[in-house]
Design a protein around this motif. Structure first.
Motif, mmCIF file in Angstrom:
data_model
loop_
_atom_site.group_PDB
_atom_site.id
_atom_site.type_symbol
_atom_site.label_atom_id
_atom_site.label_comp_id
_atom_site.label_asym_id
_atom_site.label_seq_id
_atom_site.Cartn_x
_atom_site.Cartn_y
_atom_site.Cartn_z
ATOM 1 N N HIS A 113 0.976 -1.142 -0.048
ATOM 2 C CA HIS A 113 -0.040 0.128 0.120
ATOM 3 C C HIS A 113 0.974 1.268 0.052
ATOM 4 O O HIS A 113 1.952 1.119 0.622
ATOM 5 N N LEU A 114 0.419 2.450 -0.574
ATOM 6 C CA LEU A 114 1.232 3.772 -0.636
ATOM 7 C C LEU A 114 1.538 3.824 0.692
ATOM 8 O O LEU A 114 2.659 4.367 0.949
ATOM 9 N N ALA A 115 0.923 3.816 1.835
ATOM 10 C CA ALA A 115 1.236 4.142 3.188
ATOM 11 C C ALA A 115 2.037 3.293 3.806
ATOM 12 O O ALA A 115 2.868 3.709 5.009
ATOM 13 N N CYS A 116 2.021 1.909 3.506
ATOM 14 C CA CYS A 116 2.905 1.035 4.106
ATOM 15 C C CYS A 116 4.227 1.053 3.348
ATOM 16 O O CYS A 116 5.346 0.570 4.718
ATOM 17 N N HIS A 117 4.645 1.365 2.508
ATOM 18 C CA HIS A 117 5.832 1.453 1.840
ATOM 19 C C HIS A 117 6.704 2.498 2.726
ATOM 20 O O HIS A 117 6.371 3.324 3.378
ATOM 21 N N LEU A 118 7.879 2.299 2.846
ATOM 22 C CA LEU A 118 8.766 3.187 3.466
ATOM 23 C C LEU A 118 9.837 3.700 2.567
ATOM 24 O O LEU A 118 10.684 2.963 2.132
ATOM 25 N N PRO A 119 10.103 5.008 2.233
ATOM 26 C CA PRO A 119 9.169 5.934 2.602
ATOM 27 C C PRO A 119 7.837 5.877 1.689
ATOM 28 O O PRO A 119 7.755 5.156 0.800
ATOM 29 N N SER A 120 6.697 6.217 2.434
ATOM 30 C CA SER A 120 5.269 6.341 2.211
ATOM 31 C C SER A 120 5.319 7.174 0.648
ATOM 32 O O SER A 120 6.317 8.054 0.535
ATOM 33 N N LEU A 121 4.222 6.783 -0.412
ATOM 34 C CA LEU A 121 3.823 7.726 -1.452
ATOM 35 C C LEU A 121 2.592 8.236 -1.323
ATOM 36 O O LEU A 121 1.723 7.599 -0.777
ATOM 37 N N CYS B 283 11.001 -0.846 -5.032
ATOM 38 C CA CYS B 283 10.780 -0.695 -3.646
ATOM 39 C C CYS B 283 11.998 -0.209 -3.067
ATOM 40 O O CYS B 283 13.244 -0.475 -3.473
ATOM 41 N N THR B 284 12.127 0.067 -1.803
ATOM 42 C CA THR B 284 13.393 0.317 -1.102
ATOM 43 C C THR B 284 14.098 -0.858 -0.823
ATOM 44 O O THR B 284 15.272 -0.651 -0.756
ATOM 45 N N LEU B 285 13.537 -2.101 -0.956
ATOM 46 C CA LEU B 285 14.536 -3.247 -0.745
ATOM 47 C C LEU B 285 15.167 -3.442 -1.871
ATOM 48 O O LEU B 285 16.277 -4.144 -1.613
ATOM 49 N N SER C 100 22.145 11.855 6.392
ATOM 50 C CA SER C 100 22.525 12.378 5.183
ATOM 51 C C SER C 100 21.553 11.413 4.125
ATOM 52 O O SER C 100 20.992 10.415 4.570
ATOM 53 N N HIS C 101 21.739 11.706 2.766
ATOM 54 C CA HIS C 101 20.640 10.902 1.794
ATOM 55 C C HIS C 101 21.199 9.639 1.748
ATOM 56 O O HIS C 101 20.240 8.597 1.856
ATOM 57 N N ARG C 102 22.225 9.302 2.044
ATOM 58 C CA ARG C 102 22.774 7.865 1.895
ATOM 59 C C ARG C 102 22.198 7.333 3.224
ATOM 60 O O ARG C 102 21.593 6.055 3.014
ATOM 61 N N ASP C 103 22.452 7.605 4.458
ATOM 62 C CA ASP C 103 22.006 7.204 5.633
ATOM 63 C C ASP C 103 20.717 7.170 5.700
ATOM 64 O O ASP C 103 20.200 5.909 6.311
ATOM 65 N N GLN C 104 19.957 7.829 5.126
ATOM 66 C CA GLN C 104 18.416 7.759 5.308
ATOM 67 C C GLN C 104 18.059 6.501 4.473
ATOM 68 O O GLN C 104 17.012 5.891 5.064
ATOM 69 N N ARG C 105 18.437 6.433 3.307
ATOM 70 C CA ARG C 105 18.209 5.295 2.566
ATOM 71 C C ARG C 105 18.336 4.281 3.381
ATOM 72 O O ARG C 105 17.621 2.926 3.204
ATOM 73 N N ARG C 106 19.588 3.826 3.821
ATOM 74 C CA ARG C 106 19.813 2.695 4.555
ATOM 75 C C ARG C 106 19.100 2.366 5.701
ATOM 76 O O ARG C 106 18.783 1.235 5.931
ATOM 77 N N CYS C 107 18.658 3.399 6.478
ATOM 78 C CA CYS C 107 17.930 3.249 7.686
ATOM 79 C C CYS C 107 16.463 2.861 7.317
ATOM 80 O O CYS C 107 15.744 1.965 7.810
ATOM 81 N N GLU C 108 16.087 3.461 6.394
ATOM 82 C CA GLU C 108 14.547 3.041 5.756
ATOM 83 C C GLU C 108 14.582 1.740 5.288
ATOM 84 O O GLU C 108 13.721 0.939 5.275
#
Length: 248
Positions: free
Chosen positions: A64-72, A82-84, A107-115
């Motif tokens: 679902h749009l809200a379930c994905h991380l980040p949400s859409l 997807c993020t994975l 940072s942009h890279r750390d944000q992606r990795r934590c997500e």
């Protein structure tokens, strides 16, 4: 891609159907693009419910749009991963980003990795008890656990518009491990939830090293990883012994 799942009155699921966005359909008709080999799953990888689902173009998972991380906010019009499945180097245009610049943020890279780590926990088959805060009706929980943490709180703190957003990945790792420590503190060691927490700890520490290969975290050192693996291995052996005795 959008997948709409319709339920019959008898709750029978009709054959699911992925609807390709126009740009992707045209590409296939013109001989371009490659389709993934596996069919998309029927239910959201996070909440395990049906409905209007967004299909990843690289893996079978749907969200679902809200379930994905980040949400859409809306369904994308072109190819989407997807993020994975994305990497640190993939363009950010496929993902919703807040149009604000926040000081003291990941940072942009750390944000992606934590997500990615958070979404990996969300889709883990044993993570359901950690998706939302423990109910206030749970006897004595909030008297015993003074700093409750769950995945929904971690998710909110990954949102840079939240005033309490993470600004260091160490804070993110600390919260995940505190969530699992709280689980071990409150629940009986042989309970199903406690076992799930120990399994998730081994999983998270392994993925942490994989996704942050160039970084070390004091709270997630090698000793902790080895202890978690030993506990998990011992439980597997004990569980196998119990099953054998039961079968005999």
């Amino acid at each position: 891609m959008i997948m709409v799942l319709d339920l019959e009155p008898e709750d029978q699921i009709q054959e699911s159907k992925c609807v390709e966005p126009p740009s992707t359909q045209e590409a296939f008709q013109n001989g371009g693009g490659e389709s993934k080999d596996t069919e998309s799953e029927d239910f959201c990888a996070v909440c395990l419910n049906g409905g209007d689902l967004l299909c990843c173009d690289l893996c079978p998972k749907v969200y679902h749009l809200a379930c994905h991380l980040p949400s859409l906010l809306t369904f994308p019009t072109g190819d989407w991963t997807c993020t994975l499945c994305r990497t640190d180097h993939d363009p950010a245009e496929n993902f919703r980003r807040e149009g604000v610049n926040v000081p003291y943020a990941l940072s942009h890279r750390d944000q992606r990795r934590c997500e990615k780590l958070t979404l990996l926990l969300y889709v883990h088959p044993l993570s359901a008890p950690f998706h939302e805060p423990v109910s206030r009706l749970a006897r004595n929980y909030y008297q015993v656990i003074k700093r409750p943490v769950d995945l929904s709180l971690i998710r909110r703190k990954l949102d840079k518009t939240n005033t309490l957003h993470y600004f260091m990945p160490e804070l993110f790792v600390h919260d995940v491990l505190l969530m699992l420590k709280n689980c071990a503190t409150f629940n009986y060691p042989d309970s199903e939830v406690a076992r799930a927490g120990r399994n998730l700890e081994v999983f998270f520490l392994s993925k942490l090293r994989e996704i942050f290969p160039d970084r070390t975290f004091p709270s997630a050192n090698q000793d902790r990883m080895e202890r978690a693996r030993l506990r998990w291995r011992r439980e597997e052996e004990e569980g196998g012994g119990r099953r054998k005795r039961h079968d005999s």
